[in-house]
Scaffold this motif. Sequence first.
Motif, PDB file in Angstrom:
ATOM      1  N   LEU A  83       0.544  -1.245   0.324  1.00 24.38           N
ATOM      2  CA  LEU A  83       0.029  -0.158  -0.106  1.00 24.38           C
ATOM      3  C   LEU A  83       1.106   1.228  -0.403  1.00 24.38           C
ATOM      4  O   LEU A  83       0.379   2.397  -0.822  1.00 24.38           O
ATOM      5  N   LEU A  84       1.459   1.611   0.984  1.00 23.65           N
ATOM      6  CA  LEU A  84       2.745   2.148   0.629  1.00 23.65           C
ATOM      7  C   LEU A  84       3.734   2.422  -0.080  1.00 23.65           C
ATOM      8  O   LEU A  84       3.882   3.315  -0.649  1.00 23.65           O
ATOM      9  N   ALA A  85       3.589   1.409  -0.933  1.00 20.54           N
ATOM     10  CA  ALA A  85       4.506   1.767  -2.396  1.00 20.54           C
ATOM     11  C   ALA A  85       3.560   2.129  -3.420  1.00 20.54           C
ATOM     12  O   ALA A  85       4.024   2.376  -4.380  1.00 20.54           O
ATOM     13  N   GLY A  86       2.578   2.054  -3.758  1.00 19.09           N
ATOM     14  CA  GLY A  86       1.554   1.987  -4.408  1.00 19.09           C
ATOM     15  C   GLY A  86       1.152   3.448  -4.164  1.00 19.09           C
ATOM     16  O   GLY A  86       0.168   4.095  -4.997  1.00 19.09           O
ATOM     17  N   LEU A  87       1.574   4.540  -3.165  1.00 14.21           N
ATOM     18  CA  LEU A  87       0.707   5.398  -2.888  1.00 14.21           C
ATOM     19  C   LEU A  87       1.266   6.783  -4.590  1.00 14.21           C
ATOM     20  O   LEU A  87       2.722   6.550  -4.471  1.00 14.21           O
ATOM     21  N   HIS A  88       0.717   7.459  -4.296  1.00 11.92           N
ATOM     22  CA  HIS A  88       0.770   8.412  -5.800  1.00 11.92           C
ATOM     23  C   HIS A  88       1.461   9.355  -5.013  1.00 11.92           C
ATOM     24  O   HIS A  88       1.817   9.856  -3.685  1.00 11.92           O
ATOM     25  N   ARG A  89       2.527  10.228  -5.821  1.00 14.20           N
ATOM     26  CA  ARG A  89       3.402  10.437  -5.291  1.00 14.20           C
ATOM     27  C   ARG A  89       3.509  11.753  -4.182  1.00 14.20           C
ATOM     28  O   ARG A  89       3.643  12.420  -3.997  1.00 14.20           O
ATOM     29  N   SER A  90       1.963  12.246  -4.985  1.00 14.43           N
ATOM     30  CA  SER A  90       0.958  13.773  -4.358  1.00 14.43           C
ATOM     31  C   SER A  90       0.620  13.395  -2.841  1.00 14.43           C
ATOM     32  O   SER A  90       0.453  14.011  -2.344  1.00 14.43           O
ATOM     33  N   GLN A  91       0.524  12.002  -2.860  1.00 12.41           N
ATOM     34  CA  GLN A  91      -0.074  11.703  -1.509  1.00 12.41           C
ATOM     35  C   GLN A  91       0.712  11.685  -0.400  1.00 12.41           C
ATOM     36  O   GLN A  91       0.632  11.231   1.095  1.00 12.41           O
ATOM     37  N   HIS A  92       2.993  12.014  -0.833  1.00 15.00           N
ATOM     38  CA  HIS A  92       3.616  11.359   0.176  1.00 15.00           C
ATOM     39  C   HIS A  92       3.547  12.466   1.226  1.00 15.00           C
ATOM     40  O   HIS A  92       3.888  11.502   2.537  1.00 15.00           O
ATOM     41  N   ASP A  93       3.342  13.461   1.610  1.00 17.61           N
ATOM     42  CA  ASP A  93       3.215  14.469   1.652  1.00 17.61           C
ATOM     43  C   ASP A  93       1.885  14.291   3.332  1.00 17.61           C
ATOM     44  O   ASP A  93       1.343  15.202   4.186  1.00 17.61           O
ATOM     45  N   ASP A  94       1.230  13.518   2.682  1.00 15.36           N
ATOM     46  CA  ASP A  94      -0.402  13.183   3.652  1.00 15.36           C
ATOM     47  C   ASP A  94      -0.087  12.213   4.474  1.00 15.36           C
ATOM     48  O   ASP A  94      -0.754  12.043   5.236  1.00 15.36           O
ATOM     49  N   LEU A  95       1.158  11.798   5.222  1.00 10.75           N
ATOM     50  CA  LEU A  95       0.741  10.328   6.109  1.00 10.75           C
ATOM     51  C   LEU A  95       1.246  11.607   7.386  1.00 10.75           C
ATOM     52  O   LEU A  95       2.085  11.961   7.650  1.00 10.75           O
ATOM     53  N   ARG A  96      -0.286  10.983   8.371  1.00 11.40           N
ATOM     54  CA  ARG A  96      -0.128  11.086   9.909  1.00 11.40           C
ATOM     55  C   ARG A  96       0.458  10.215  10.735  1.00 11.40           C
ATOM     56  O   ARG A  96      -0.665   8.918  10.463  1.00 11.40           O
ATOM     57  N   GLN A  97       0.993   9.506  11.213  1.00  6.65           N
ATOM     58  CA  GLN A  97       1.005   9.043  12.552  1.00  6.65           C
ATOM     59  C   GLN A  97       0.398   9.837  13.792  1.00  6.65           C
ATOM     60  O   GLN A  97       0.511  10.870  14.177  1.00  6.65           O
ATOM     61  N   VAL A  98      -1.151   8.935  14.161  1.00  4.37           N
ATOM     62  CA  VAL A  98      -1.976   9.600  15.343  1.00  4.37           C
ATOM     63  C   VAL A  98      -1.212   8.660  16.412  1.00  4.37           C
ATOM     64  O   VAL A  98      -1.287   6.887  16.590  1.00  4.37           O
ATOM     65  N   GLN A  99      -1.376   8.844  18.193  1.00 10.06           N
ATOM     66  CA  GLN A  99      -0.911   7.961  19.004  1.00 10.06           C
ATOM     67  C   GLN A  99      -1.414   8.314  20.255  1.00 10.06           C
ATOM     68  O   GLN A  99      -2.085  10.549  20.117  1.00 10.06           O
TER      69      GLN A  99
END
Length: 148
Positions: free
Chosen positions: A52-68
């Motif tokens: 899933l991570l490898a399949g992310l579009h380049r435009s989505q790379h800045d949209d990853l957020r870790q929630v704790q």
Amino acid sequence: MLLCPERPDAIALSWIKARKSIRKVTVEWCEKKLVQLDPLGGDTGIQYQRQLLAGLHRSQHDDLRQVQVQSRPNLQVAEIFRTREGETYRQVGYAAMPVLVRGDASGRLPEFTRVDHEPPQSRRRQRRDLALSKEPLLPALRVFLREG
């Protein structure tokens, strides 16, 4: 158990609510953490998340957020000492157990704030700038994709 070594003039009690920590993470950080979780590549769930991570579009790379979620609601305790110069507050800690305080010569306890047995319901608004998907993209890392 918390212990107040000196007898304070008052005890301040307040609810500290559970908080969310949301931080931006990179694709590289996620990949490294997923590999650490499954170094031999035998866990199909982790391998699927890597795909899933490898399949992310380049435009989505800045949209990853870790929630704790940082903590459950806790009762915070502070001692208050009164002098001619004013009041001094000293944080004692979080009270999941009883707080031991010395009484005065007659056995009376210091003043203290009264709080409900349960924390009040949160009325905080959802932050619009953190519009996260409902389901995590990478559940093993609690990483969500920011939408919009």
